[in-house]
Write a protein that holds these residues in place. Sequence first.
Motif, PDB file in Angstrom:
ATOM      1  N   ARG A  26       6.819  11.693   2.140  1.00 39.42           N
ATOM      2  CA  ARG A  26       5.669  11.171   1.392  1.00 39.42           C
ATOM      3  C   ARG A  26       4.428  11.971   1.770  1.00 39.42           C
ATOM      4  NH1 ARG A  26       3.808   5.073   2.171  1.00 39.42           N
ATOM      5  NH2 ARG A  26       2.948   5.902   4.099  1.00 39.42           N
TER       6      ARG A  26
ATOM      7  N   ASP B  24      -0.924   9.640   3.235  1.00 44.05           N
ATOM      8  CA  ASP B  24      -1.329   8.339   2.704  1.00 44.05           C
ATOM      9  C   ASP B  24      -2.330   7.737   3.683  1.00 44.05           C
ATOM     10  OD1 ASP B  24      -1.314   6.049   1.099  1.00 44.05           O
ATOM     11  OD2 ASP B  24       0.288   5.129   2.257  1.00 44.05           O
TER      12      ASP B  24
ATOM     13  N   MET C  88       5.309   6.277  -5.512  1.00 47.66           N
ATOM     14  CA  MET C  88       5.366   4.951  -4.902  1.00 47.66           C
ATOM     15  C   MET C  88       4.866   3.963  -5.956  1.00 47.66           C
ATOM     16  SD  MET C  88       6.013   5.023  -1.489  1.00 47.66           S
ATOM     17  CE  MET C  88       5.269   3.586  -0.770  1.00 47.66           C
TER      18      MET C  88
ATOM     19  N   GLU D  70       3.100   0.818  -5.794  1.00 51.41           N
ATOM     20  CA  GLU D  70       2.435  -0.091  -4.878  1.00 51.41           C
ATOM     21  C   GLU D  70       1.113  -0.602  -5.430  1.00 51.41           C
ATOM     22  OE1 GLU D  70       2.090   2.012  -1.165  1.00 51.41           O
ATOM     23  OE2 GLU D  70       1.388   3.845  -2.097  1.00 51.41           O
TER      24      GLU D  70
ATOM     25  N   ASP E  26       1.994  -2.618   0.217  1.00 52.42           N
ATOM     26  CA  ASP E  26       0.729  -2.526  -0.499  1.00 52.42           C
ATOM     27  C   ASP E  26       0.764  -3.324  -1.793  1.00 52.42           C
ATOM     28  OD1 ASP E  26      -1.103  -1.076   1.055  1.00 52.42           O
ATOM     29  OD2 ASP E  26       0.076   0.736   0.759  1.00 52.42           O
TER      30      ASP E  26
ATOM     31  N   ARG F 243      -3.694  -6.647   4.021  1.00 49.72           N
ATOM     32  CA  ARG F 243      -2.440  -6.787   4.779  1.00 49.72           C
ATOM     33  C   ARG F 243      -2.661  -6.781   6.281  1.00 49.72           C
ATOM     34  NH1 ARG F 243       0.450  -1.011   3.345  1.00 49.72           N
ATOM     35  NH2 ARG F 243       1.522  -1.125   5.341  1.00 49.72           N
TER      36      ARG F 243
END
Length: 595
Positions: A344, A347, A442, A444, A468, A478
């Motif tokens: 990935r 992020d 993703m 999310e 997410d 979160r």
Amino acid sequence: MGQPLRRHSSTARFDGIAVSPGVAIARAHCLHEIPVGSVTDPIDESEVLAELGRFEEALQLTDHELAALRDKVSVQLGKSEAAIFTAHLAILRDEGLLEKVQRRIGQQRLPAAAAIAEVAYEYQQLLADVHDEYLKERVADVRDVLLRLQRNVAKITHHDFAAHDEPIVLVACELYPSDIIALTEANVVGIVTQTGSRTGHAAILARSYGLPAVAGVTDILQHVNSSDTIVVDGSGGHVFVNPGRETLRAYRERRSEFARLKTDLAAEPRGPAHTADGQTIALLANVNCETDIREAIAGGACGVGLYRTEFFFLTHPNVPDQQQQTENYRQMIAHCPGDIFTIRTLDLGGDKTISYLTHTHEHNPHIGWRSIRLSFAHPKFFLTQLRAVLAAAANQDKEVRLLFPMITVPDELDEVHKLMRRARRQLKKRGQPCGKVRIGMMIEVPAAAVALDAFLENVDFVSIGSNDLVQYLTAADRDNPKVSHLCQALCPAVLRVVASVAATCHRTRTPVTLCGEMASSPRAVPLLLGMGLRNLSMSTAFIPTIRDLIGRLTIPETQAVLAEVMKLKTARQVCETMDRYLAARAPHLLPLVLA
Ligand code: PEP
Ligand code: MG
């Protein structure tokens, strides 16, 4: 850092958020005994010199870090981005500021970290009264420098317990993901934090290292000392300080039962999971560093479903260049179990911050200028990562997948493809190898989940980032314990959205994986299978548990419980239903379910 006087606190129980299952019993080690407002015992007169020395050591380390960052960022991102570090260096070298800290150590006999915290607090107060945006930023810069300094004092102090043979339970105000990675060297057996919640990255890491943990235990640092015995009930979300004999006995027993369960589960066969009626489910690993790859192999993962590359950047002493990144990705791919390796792209943002990219202060960092939005804003830097991945993918016998986080609108995928083409051209021009990668996104952000059709023609696969997705669907941070009652993966709204994403992917034959924490939750897994998901990616520590659970389920049964759950109105009702379901099919796994 000078430890506070070794006095015992009285017996007490605290309730927080269950974050990582299991039981830990050990001496407490209070990492941040210095939040302003907490009682900090003065250090002894004889310790003052050593403490000033520690401060000096942290100063040099910080100076070194900032200078290295300035130089690397200047090359990779540009001179204007590097200017922030020139300013930070000037702040760090300001005599007046340093004197403020030194005076507190020398005259008030505060430990270095507490002295820095006090000065940082002073600036925070100043910040509250300043209305001019420019001045606000400058005061915030001073605070940033002090925080970096404070963390470096703590880093130096970390050696204190890294050398300990005796196991310890870490009690901290707040832990960052990079702290937890650094702690794995030490003999830490459990974690308690005042802040944090279940799906913050510190919590995810604690789970992946199998460390029982409880978060959101407000004010615990005011009630515990480093000499206290502490019990962490990571499944129930309880913490006991200097517990009585009965409590200790009961928890020692639970700890042994838990260890037995883990050993039994780990002894089961490896490879993909099979439901009792013969459906194969791929269990992939979420990894953050090279050590996790070894764990993934040991845990029998059949590939890597998520490599969070930001951890490589977070733990790198400065800014990794293309070659350093390629080397890292290549090593990870080479050692990866199975035949899929999913990388990935960066992020960052929220609880994952890197000073050279995320130094501007945002009112809503989780929904602000973060993740792929930040990567797009720094194309030169982003292209370096894309080239590094493409180069690492060359001559691999594994399928390398490249996953883009936080995609919100279809245009972003056009931009991704444009940049990928440019990265390939650049590699070709430089005569460097360029491998093949599959492109994925993703899911999310609710906007992408709801309008999924509009994105699919531009991707080879998707991965549902339920962590997410849950926080954005419920508008509940979160990482904030105050709203954790809302940030619930099993709330009906989340289940409906995940089910609809799964259905759209099946209809369009798009490969889909779920890589959020839901994939490792025994309560959620039967529901995910009922929705038709067949690829789950999770922290390796949970693979044996989830494989065992899946072996006890049949697909029609999971569809039936899903249908039942879809009629419910609240997350609590869903949890209760799933607990009954698990009690009937896999009661031995209940100790692993988080309260
Ligand atoms: C997610 O959001 O579910 C996810 C897997 O990514 P992260 O936890 O790193 O945000
Ligand atoms: Mg995410």
